[in-house]
Design an enzyme around this catalytic site. Structure first.
Site, mmCIF file in Angstrom:
data_model
loop_
_atom_site.group_PDB
_atom_site.id
_atom_site.type_symbol
_atom_site.label_atom_id
_atom_site.label_comp_id
_atom_site.label_asym_id
_atom_site.label_seq_id
_atom_site.Cartn_x
_atom_site.Cartn_y
_atom_site.Cartn_z
ATOM 1 N N LYS A 12 5.501 20.086 -17.715
ATOM 2 C CA LYS A 12 5.300 20.584 -19.095
ATOM 3 C C LYS A 12 6.150 21.502 -19.545
ATOM 4 O O LYS A 12 6.944 22.296 -18.498
ATOM 5 C CB LYS A 12 3.847 21.263 -19.232
ATOM 6 C CG LYS A 12 3.416 22.542 -18.401
ATOM 7 C CD LYS A 12 3.657 23.757 -18.801
ATOM 8 C CE LYS A 12 3.498 25.036 -17.905
ATOM 9 N NZ LYS A 12 3.943 26.380 -18.255
ATOM 10 N N PRO A 95 11.199 21.170 -10.978
ATOM 11 C CA PRO A 95 11.682 22.332 -10.075
ATOM 12 C C PRO A 95 10.708 23.313 -9.965
ATOM 13 O O PRO A 95 9.716 23.551 -10.834
ATOM 14 C CB PRO A 95 12.812 23.080 -11.219
ATOM 15 C CG PRO A 95 12.727 22.481 -12.426
ATOM 16 C CD PRO A 95 12.023 20.932 -12.140
ATOM 17 N N ALA A 98 9.552 27.578 -12.042
ATOM 18 C CA ALA A 98 10.238 26.957 -13.434
ATOM 19 C C ALA A 98 9.612 27.371 -14.601
ATOM 20 O O ALA A 98 9.739 27.548 -15.659
ATOM 21 C CB ALA A 98 10.630 25.708 -13.392
ATOM 22 N N GLY A 101 5.107 23.828 -14.503
ATOM 23 C CA GLY A 101 3.721 23.452 -13.745
ATOM 24 C C GLY A 101 3.649 22.628 -12.614
ATOM 25 O O GLY A 101 2.887 21.837 -12.761
ATOM 26 N N GLY A 102 4.950 22.510 -12.067
ATOM 27 C CA GLY A 102 4.902 21.389 -10.993
ATOM 28 C C GLY A 102 3.854 21.351 -9.970
ATOM 29 O O GLY A 102 3.274 20.336 -9.805
ATOM 30 N N GLY A 103 3.515 22.381 -9.286
ATOM 31 C CA GLY A 103 2.531 22.516 -8.482
ATOM 32 C C GLY A 103 1.235 22.163 -8.939
ATOM 33 O O GLY A 103 0.440 21.393 -8.561
ATOM 34 N N SER A 104 0.857 22.612 -10.245
ATOM 35 C CA SER A 104 -0.377 22.325 -10.804
ATOM 36 C C SER A 104 -0.356 20.875 -11.319
ATOM 37 O O SER A 104 -1.705 20.147 -11.253
ATOM 38 C CB SER A 104 -0.485 23.287 -12.137
ATOM 39 O OG SER A 104 -0.332 24.490 -11.932
ATOM 40 N N ALA A 105 0.393 20.321 -11.782
ATOM 41 C CA ALA A 105 0.912 18.831 -12.166
ATOM 42 C C ALA A 105 0.378 17.963 -11.041
ATOM 43 O O ALA A 105 -0.649 17.138 -10.964
ATOM 44 C CB ALA A 105 2.019 18.735 -12.544
ATOM 45 N N ASP A 137 -3.334 26.068 -14.979
ATOM 46 C CA ASP A 137 -2.836 25.063 -15.553
ATOM 47 C C ASP A 137 -3.193 23.493 -15.183
ATOM 48 O O ASP A 137 -2.799 22.619 -15.573
ATOM 49 C CB ASP A 137 -1.127 25.234 -15.442
ATOM 50 C CG ASP A 137 -0.921 26.398 -16.010
ATOM 51 O OD1 ASP A 137 -1.384 26.987 -16.982
ATOM 52 O OD2 ASP A 137 0.624 26.484 -15.816
HETATM 53 P P1 ATP Z 1 3.984 27.248 -13.162
HETATM 54 O O1 ATP Z 1 4.503 26.762 -14.184
HETATM 55 O O2 ATP Z 1 2.584 26.936 -12.902
HETATM 56 O O3 ATP Z 1 4.165 28.948 -13.148
HETATM 57 P P2 ATP Z 1 5.902 27.271 -11.094
HETATM 58 O O4 ATP Z 1 6.962 26.979 -11.875
HETATM 59 O O5 ATP Z 1 5.780 28.516 -10.449
HETATM 60 O O6 ATP Z 1 4.810 26.787 -11.806
HETATM 61 P P3 ATP Z 1 5.545 25.656 -8.919
HETATM 62 O O7 ATP Z 1 6.300 24.001 -8.876
HETATM 63 O O8 ATP Z 1 4.056 25.233 -9.324
HETATM 64 O O9 ATP Z 1 6.166 26.243 -9.931
HETATM 65 O O10 ATP Z 1 5.677 26.137 -7.568
HETATM 66 C C1 ATP Z 1 5.232 27.501 -7.081
HETATM 67 C C2 ATP Z 1 5.090 27.644 -5.658
HETATM 68 O O11 ATP Z 1 3.894 26.970 -5.447
HETATM 69 C C3 ATP Z 1 6.052 27.055 -4.935
HETATM 70 O O12 ATP Z 1 7.239 27.970 -4.629
HETATM 71 C C4 ATP Z 1 5.567 26.406 -3.731
HETATM 72 O O13 ATP Z 1 5.552 27.226 -2.418
HETATM 73 C C5 ATP Z 1 4.040 26.299 -4.286
HETATM 74 N N1 ATP Z 1 3.483 25.031 -4.302
HETATM 75 C C6 ATP Z 1 2.166 24.612 -3.610
HETATM 76 N N2 ATP Z 1 2.023 23.382 -4.068
HETATM 77 C C7 ATP Z 1 3.124 22.995 -4.792
HETATM 78 C C8 ATP Z 1 3.686 21.494 -5.060
HETATM 79 N N3 ATP Z 1 2.799 20.482 -5.128
HETATM 80 N N4 ATP Z 1 4.869 21.444 -5.598
HETATM 81 C C9 ATP Z 1 5.593 22.557 -5.513
HETATM 82 N N5 ATP Z 1 5.281 23.900 -5.326
HETATM 83 C C10 ATP Z 1 4.106 23.857 -4.669
#
Ligand code: ATP
Length: 292
Positions: A12, A95, A98, A101-105, A137
């Site tokens: 997102k 990434p 970033a 929302g990678g982890g949340s997705a 998220d």
């Molecule tokens: P947001 O947009 O929600 O702030 P973000 O950009 O911080 O997300 P994420 O990809 O959610 O980035 O990753 C943040 C941290 O969460 C990573 O450094 C990792 O250690 C941890 N993490 C837990 N589960 C996952 C996952 N499935 N994919 C990526 N990172 C994950």
């Protein structure tokens, strides 16, 4: 044949992000328009022998494959302490750190797949509640498309999906700590201009007019050198840069594919590890099922 679900998981961006206040419990209130975009992780869930403990593997060695991973947390929250009878493979392209929302997705994707395979009695309302307990998220990714988020991010209003728009998105190798970004917002003396209402008004008109009004309060407190480089390169290509989430990815709306590709090439030449020409996507997570 063993049952198998492959989920295509979009990232997102925030077309707008206004921090509107801070509650007595310390949580910040916000108004934001969330939009899914065409950068995809893939989660494959495969049924194994009953009683076989759950396993998780990931293509990115920096992502933990244990109870720290949101996919693992989703399985435990939905199925109980020692989930078994399936394996999960995560292919990462979104990434980390970033604001995309990678982890949340990925977490939302695990909830969708595991409910279908092992917990059909969980209704939509219960799934939404489980999602909210896993991260602010996560509920958005159960829906996807274009959604207005209010409150502390938990009040979601789905909007008519944006038609596909051309974007460039880039991120450097450094991430941004979300708590630190909020701390910086709190110490700012002057109020920042809100953009959510203007984005809502412009959503279904001309794409150029929409990307001219997108904005994010975190832009005012984000000065990472790589973010500054991305902003400069986008501006040099006639593209208006906007931070996503609390950073450190930056996106810009483009007039056409050629403009986006030229900018993406320049960003890559400058050494940015993530630079992509992408479209917004009008939907959320999609699934392909085998053996059902
Ligand atoms: P947001 O947009 O929600 O702030 P973000 O950009 O911080 O997300 P994420 O990809 O959610 O980035 O990753 C943040 C941290 O969460 C990573 O450094 C990792 O250690 C941890 N993490 C837990 N589960 C996952 C996952 N499935 N994919 C990526 N990172 C994950």
């Amino acid at each position: 044949m063993a049952r198998n679900i492959i989920l295509k998981i979009p990232a997102k961006i925030n077309l707008s992000l206004d921090i509107t206040g801070r509650r007595p419990d310390g949580y910040h209130t916000l108004r934001s328009v969330f939009q899914t975009v065409g950068v995809f992780d893939t989660l494959t869930v495969t049924e194994t022998a009953p009683g076989e403990p759950m396993t998780l593997t990931c293509t990115d060695s920096a992502v933990p494959c244990d109870a720290r991973n949101l996919v693992w947390k989703a399985a435990v929250r939905l199925l109980g302490d020692a989930p078994c009878g399936f394996s999960m493979q995560l292919e990462k392209h979104i990434p980390s750190q970033a604001g995309m929302g990678g982890g949340s997705a990925d977490c939302a994707a695990a909830l969708i797949a595991l409910r279908e395979m092992f917990s059909p009695e969980t209704d939509d309302a219960a799934l939404l509640q489980t999602a909210a307990g896993l991260g602010a998220d996560v509920p958005f990714f159960l829906h996807g498309g274009t959604v207005l988020a209010e409150g502390i991010g938990e009040v979601l209003t789905p909007l008519e999906p944006l038609k596909p728009c051309q974007l460039v998105i880039a991120k450097g190798s450094s991430g941004i700590s979300t708590p630190e970004a909020y701390r910086r917002i709190d110490t700012l003396g002057t109020p920042l201009p809100d953009t959510t209402d203007a984005v809502l008004d412009a959503l279904h008109g001309d794409a150029e007019a929409l990307f001219a009004v997108c904005g994010n309060h975190f832009d005012a407190v984000t000065d990472l050198p790589e973010v500054c480089t991305i902003r400069e390169i986008m501006r040099a290509h006639g593209i208006r840069p906007v931070l996503s989430g609390s950073g450190a990815a930056v996106f810009g709306g483009c007039t056409d594919r050629e403009q986006a590709d030229r900018c993406t090439e320049a960003l890559r030449k400058a050494g940015l590890p993530f630079a992509e020409t992408v479209l917004t996507v009008p939907h959320g997570i999609t699934a392909e099922r085998v053996g059902f």
